[in-house]
Scaffold this active site. Sequence first.
Site, PDB file in Angstrom:
ATOM      1  N   GLU A 177       8.706 -79.326  60.784  1.00 20.01           N
ATOM      2  CA  GLU A 177       8.764 -78.512  59.498  1.00 20.01           C
ATOM      3  C   GLU A 177       9.252 -76.533  59.217  1.00 20.01           C
ATOM      4  OE1 GLU A 177       8.280 -78.852  55.598  1.00 20.01           O
ATOM      5  OE2 GLU A 177       9.014 -80.316  55.698  1.00 20.01           O
ATOM      6  N   HIS A 178       7.627 -76.933  59.358  1.00 23.94           N
ATOM      7  CA  HIS A 178       7.508 -75.136  59.514  1.00 23.94           C
ATOM      8  C   HIS A 178       7.395 -74.459  60.456  1.00 23.94           C
ATOM      9  CE1 HIS A 178       3.605 -76.345  56.407  1.00 23.94           C
ATOM     10  NE2 HIS A 178       3.993 -76.979  55.999  1.00 23.94           N
ATOM     11  N   GLU A 223      -3.418 -76.940  54.182  1.00 20.98           N
ATOM     12  CA  GLU A 223      -2.616 -77.368  53.012  1.00 20.98           C
ATOM     13  C   GLU A 223      -3.201 -79.274  53.011  1.00 20.98           C
ATOM     14  OE1 GLU A 223       2.308 -79.982  53.489  1.00 20.98           O
ATOM     15  OE2 GLU A 223       1.779 -77.719  54.314  1.00 20.98           O
TER      16      GLU A 223
END
Length: 442
Positions: free
Chosen positions: A68-69, A145
């Site tokens: 996704e990143h 994260e």
Amino acid sequence: MRRLLTLALIAFSAPALAQEVTTYSLDNGMDVVVIEDHRAPVVVHMVWYKVGSADEPVGASGVAHFLEHLLFKATDVLESGEFSATVAANGGSDNAFTSHDYTAYFQRIAADRLELMMQMESNRMNNLAITQADIATERNVVLEERNQRTENSAGALAREQFVAAQYQNHRYGVPVIGWKHEMEQLSLQDALDFYDLYYSPNNAILVVAGDVEPSEVKTLAEQYYGVIPAEKNLPERIRPQEPPQRAERRITYTDPRVSQPYLTRSYIAPERDSGAQKEAAALVYLADLLGGSPFSSVLGQALQFETQTAVYAGASYNGASLDDSTFGVSVVPSEGVSLSEAEAAMDAAIAAFLKAPIDQEQMESLRTQLRASEIFAKDNVQGIARRYGRALTQGLTIEDVQAWPQILQDVTEADIKAVAAKVLDRNQAVTGWVVASTKEAR
């Protein structure tokens, strides 16, 4: 005040506002959902992939979120970061999110910029150009994260352990962000293999909501997405399922950062299934009746007010999942009350609820609240787009989404009692204590 009351009564008693929803499929297998809302010249454009962390290869946890990143990096025609910069330059906003069951990308922008969004989004569906340098940089980003959201939070680490104990065979037991030791090893090939297999039109749902015409959306979708070839080797979505749980599982998680000891318990519970959402709807009521408002819920009244055993007591349920979900209860004991005493009080309150009739006035209050929530939700175009996209990636249909508000209204006391007796079984539960030291684990 009288006028506001009248408007509220109209909102609660009027039928839910109908929304025009049009669906079709492109020749390459991509499903398209168009939700018309012409109140403002704005559009929400979303692409949902029917793949999430629970579909990852064993040993590569976190690759769905990692990818996704990476989709915000370069493609064959866009430079790294250019996608979001272009959206912002046109007055819009964009983002993405990953769950166990799906990965979704969205933009909210003026309706006349829809074609540009389709052009860019379809480009990164098939033409991502990530490099080894991107892997090293973004892997550090997702590891940081995890550090911020999980490693630095005693509660988050405890939840990981409890969920892993709940799902011992199903991939729901693996955190969406991934296990740290596996995230550290994610490679360029891991990302490309996942991308090449799952990021294909026949594994995607396009949801467009806002000030649009279905015919216009179809023309643009065929132009930009329809030309992308389907993935012939897309696997059937089959996951390992949980065997029957025959005994309660218990964990005590100790971390000196815990400022207040607390306990949680989660039970395996049915999710919303296509054509069979009745139990899930009853569980929505059960969560509120057991642990909603502290002033009216069973646990709130019994533990916080009548006995002052706890400073907090709650219950939760989310039926939005492809496979079995969970129903949870939690209690934070009052000063001087041990976890074993708080747990005994919680169990006594649950047992009393199972035996006693449900207050009908409270039932009607919940019906009204749920009806109002469903009506007011229609004012949020992005929220409605998410509702349909999430449902379709988790095995539901358009008809299921549209039937849900009435199914909620039709829930009876008998339905709630039946699902409570079925779900609130400690033999299919995980009970967790979270403490700062072993002295508190008593």
